[in-house]
Scaffold this motif. Structure first.
Motif, PDB file in Angstrom:
ATOM      1  N   MET A 275       0.842  -1.194   0.000  1.00  0.00           N
ATOM      2  CA  MET A 275       0.000   0.000   0.000  1.00  0.00           C
ATOM      3  C   MET A 275       0.881   1.250   0.000  1.00  0.00           C
ATOM      4  N   ALA A 277      -0.001   3.988  -1.723  1.00  0.00           N
ATOM      5  CA  ALA A 277      -0.837   5.164  -2.017  1.00  0.00           C
ATOM      6  C   ALA A 277      -0.835   6.160  -0.858  1.00  0.00           C
ATOM      7  N   VAL A 279      -3.126   7.999   0.666  1.00  0.00           N
ATOM      8  CA  VAL A 279      -4.582   8.141   0.766  1.00  0.00           C
ATOM      9  C   VAL A 279      -4.900   9.391   1.586  1.00  0.00           C
ATOM     10  N   ASP A 281      -6.534  11.685   4.159  1.00  0.00           N
ATOM     11  CA  ASP A 281      -7.147  11.313   5.437  1.00  0.00           C
ATOM     12  C   ASP A 281      -8.504  11.977   5.648  1.00  0.00           C
ATOM     13  N   THR A 307     -11.535   9.953   6.244  1.00  0.00           N
ATOM     14  CA  THR A 307     -11.809   8.820   5.345  1.00  0.00           C
ATOM     15  C   THR A 307     -11.534   7.534   6.131  1.00  0.00           C
ATOM     16  N   ARG A 308     -11.956   6.410   5.558  1.00  0.00           N
ATOM     17  CA  ARG A 308     -11.685   5.157   6.255  1.00  0.00           C
ATOM     18  C   ARG A 308     -10.239   4.743   6.027  1.00  0.00           C
ATOM     19  N   ASP A 309      -9.628   4.119   6.992  1.00  0.00           N
ATOM     20  CA  ASP A 309      -8.245   3.656   6.837  1.00  0.00           C
ATOM     21  C   ASP A 309      -8.277   2.317   6.095  1.00  0.00           C
ATOM     22  N   ILE A 310      -7.961   2.378   4.804  1.00  0.00           N
ATOM     23  CA  ILE A 310      -8.075   1.196   3.936  1.00  0.00           C
ATOM     24  C   ILE A 310      -7.179   0.069   4.453  1.00  0.00           C
ATOM     25  N   LEU A 311      -5.926   0.438   4.691  1.00  0.00           N
ATOM     26  CA  LEU A 311      -4.932  -0.552   5.089  1.00  0.00           C
ATOM     27  C   LEU A 311      -5.331  -1.239   6.392  1.00  0.00           C
ATOM     28  N   PHE A 326       3.221   1.847   3.995  1.00  0.00           N
ATOM     29  CA  PHE A 326       4.222   2.909   3.920  1.00  0.00           C
ATOM     30  C   PHE A 326       3.875   3.931   4.993  1.00  0.00           C
ATOM     31  N   ALA A 327       4.866   4.588   5.530  1.00  0.00           N
ATOM     32  CA  ALA A 327       4.597   5.599   6.542  1.00  0.00           C
ATOM     33  C   ALA A 327       5.316   6.878   6.159  1.00  0.00           C
ATOM     34  N   ALA A 328       4.539   7.927   5.966  1.00  0.00           N
ATOM     35  CA  ALA A 328       5.128   9.225   5.653  1.00  0.00           C
ATOM     36  C   ALA A 328       5.175   9.999   6.966  1.00  0.00           C
ATOM     37  N   LYS A 340       2.746   2.391  13.680  1.00  0.00           N
ATOM     38  CA  LYS A 340       1.765   2.172  12.598  1.00  0.00           C
ATOM     39  C   LYS A 340       1.707   0.694  12.227  1.00  0.00           C
ATOM     40  N   LYS A 344      -1.831  -1.132  12.661  1.00  0.00           N
ATOM     41  CA  LYS A 344      -2.523  -1.539  11.434  1.00  0.00           C
ATOM     42  C   LYS A 344      -2.351  -3.020  11.123  1.00  0.00           C
TER      43      LYS A 344
END
Ligand code: CTP
Length: 402
Positions: A275, A277, A279, A281, A307-311, A326-328, A340, A344
């Motif tokens: 993942m 992307a 996304v 938030d 938004t919903r947390d897809i991951l 991925f973590a930004a 994270k 997750k």
């Protein structure tokens, strides 16, 4: 150890750039790797480097002129080269890219390209402004859509003194691309990769939206390499300027909600989810049907809902799937990435510090830390995203086997 390219014939096309000297090093590496190499030069390449240098190192006459002396008029070696396993154009200038994309003839390299039609690797080198020009971008996209593989230029100090993307990739990276094309490792055969990439886009009204500067480069590089290594790949992508990679099932989307639905649909059948992307938030609570008008100096107030947390949602349901996030981050990179991964329910997380200049989002390179479930944190050096993609696939394979 057997030389990796033993028995393979490679044509090295050199065009007129200051980076032509690197083609000498590339030729040396190809020969050392066992390849039989023929060199074809564009009209301007000879201004930067003598054909004799290539001739001495390749052991073959070099094609320089279109209508040549008795020796090249026989065209025997050119015919030989037309049966080559691979053509590498390095460096490829903006002018040469244009010729190749448009099928123009006129110099030995452009003519050879038209006659050849086999697997082609192109490594551009030019000034950053030229590299960003829409004409060059279109030529690259056109050549990619016809199956050419690109080794993207690196960022750095350019011959013109500016700093930016445009410097010819290192000869070792071009050699690696040649090896991948000539003898792709099929170590991901039988696996289904689900990869997400790019930003999401949340509409505010019919002409405005909320988004982020993710380019999609990381996810596209992972999808392309996984496909080349034999995986079945589904790429769910937000809006980017990139061409979908060859051999990949491509599912475009815009809003986080749409990406969520596509990931949900494809998760059960995948073996690995990566993942990448970015996304969004938050989405606007009420999307206006008509364009919002300005109301004098009055501020515009938007209400945003998360938004919903897809991951997080899909990873809670994982059975056999290996899940990579991925973590930004802008601070406490390793600790935040570990947190994270735990929250997750991930198997691996790739953290990057988006506050560091010159890496991350839009860039061709990145500096990441890879953290696993056992808490092992491997900091990787600054690398091109294509290289990170390859190493990450190796790491996923290794972790799945453990
Ligand atoms: N992600 C997701 N759905 C979201 C937000 C993020 O699937 N709505 C995924 C990203 O694709 C990435 C991972 O979660 O793989 C971490 O994203 P990141 O933006 O770093 O973290 P967030 O969970 O959004 O947390 P925060 O922004 O608060 O750091």
């Amino acid at each position: 150890m057997k030389a990796a390219l033993a028995g393979r014939t490679v044509v090295l096309g050199v065009s007129g750039s200051i980076a032509a000297y690197k083609a000498v090093e590339l030729l040396r590496l190809l020969v050392k790797d066992g390849a039989d190499v023929y060199v074809v030069m564009s009209e301007n390449a000879g201004r930067f480097i003598q054909p004799l240098t290539f001739e001495a190192l390749s052991g073959h006459p070099v094609a320089v002129e279109v209508f040549d002396t008795a020796e090249t008029a026989s065209m025997e070696h050119v015919r030989q080269a037309e049966r080559a396993d691979c053509l590498i154009v390095a460096p490829a200038t903006a002018g040469t890219l244009g010729k190749l994309a448009c099928g123009l003839t006129g110099d030995a390299l452009a003519n050879f390209f038209i006659a050849y039609g086999g697997p082609t690797i192109i490594a551009p080198a030019m000034n950053d402004g030229m590299y960003a020009h829409p004409a060059v971008r279109e030529n690259i996209a056109r050549l990619k859509s016809r199956g050419a593989h690109f080794v993207d230029p690196e960022e750095g100090e350019l011959a013109c003194g500016r700093v930016g993307p445009g410097r010819l990739a290192e000869p070792a990276d071009i050699l690696a691309a040649a090896r991948a094309v000539l003898q792709p490792v099929r170590d991901l055969e039988g696996l289904h990769f689900l990869v997400t990439a790019g930003p999401t886009r949340e509409p505010i009204d019919p002409v405005r939206y909320l988004s982020n500067p993710s380019s999609g480069k990381m996810g596209y590089a992972i999808a392309a390499q996984a496909a080349r290594r034999g995986a079945e790949v589904t790429l769910v992508s937000g809006p980017t300027a990139l061409e979908p990679p060859e051999g990949v099932r491509f599912l475009p989307c815009l809003r986080a909600e749409e990406m969520h639905a596509l990931v949900q649909e494809n998760f059960a059948g995948c073996d690995v989810l990566v993942m990448t992307a970015a996304v969004g938030d938050f989405a606007v609570e009420t999307v206006e049907k008509e364009k919002i008008k300005k109301n004098g100096d009055a501020p515009l107030v938007l209400t945003l809902k998360p938004t919903r947390d897809i991951l997080k949602e899909v990873a809670q349901k994982k059975t056999h799937q290996f899940v990579v996030g991925f973590a930004a981050e802008t601070e406490n990179l390793i600790d935040s990435a570990k947190e994270k991964l735990r929250k997750k329910n991930l198997d691996l997380i790739v953290g990057n510090d988006i506050s560091a200049p010159g890496i991350g989002f839009q860039s061709d390179s990145n500096q990441v830390v890879v953290v696993d479930r056992a808490g092992r944190a491997d900091p990787w050096p600054l690398l091109p995203k294509s290289r990170i993609a390859g190493l990450l696939l190796d790491r996923i394979l290794e972790a799945r086997r453990a």
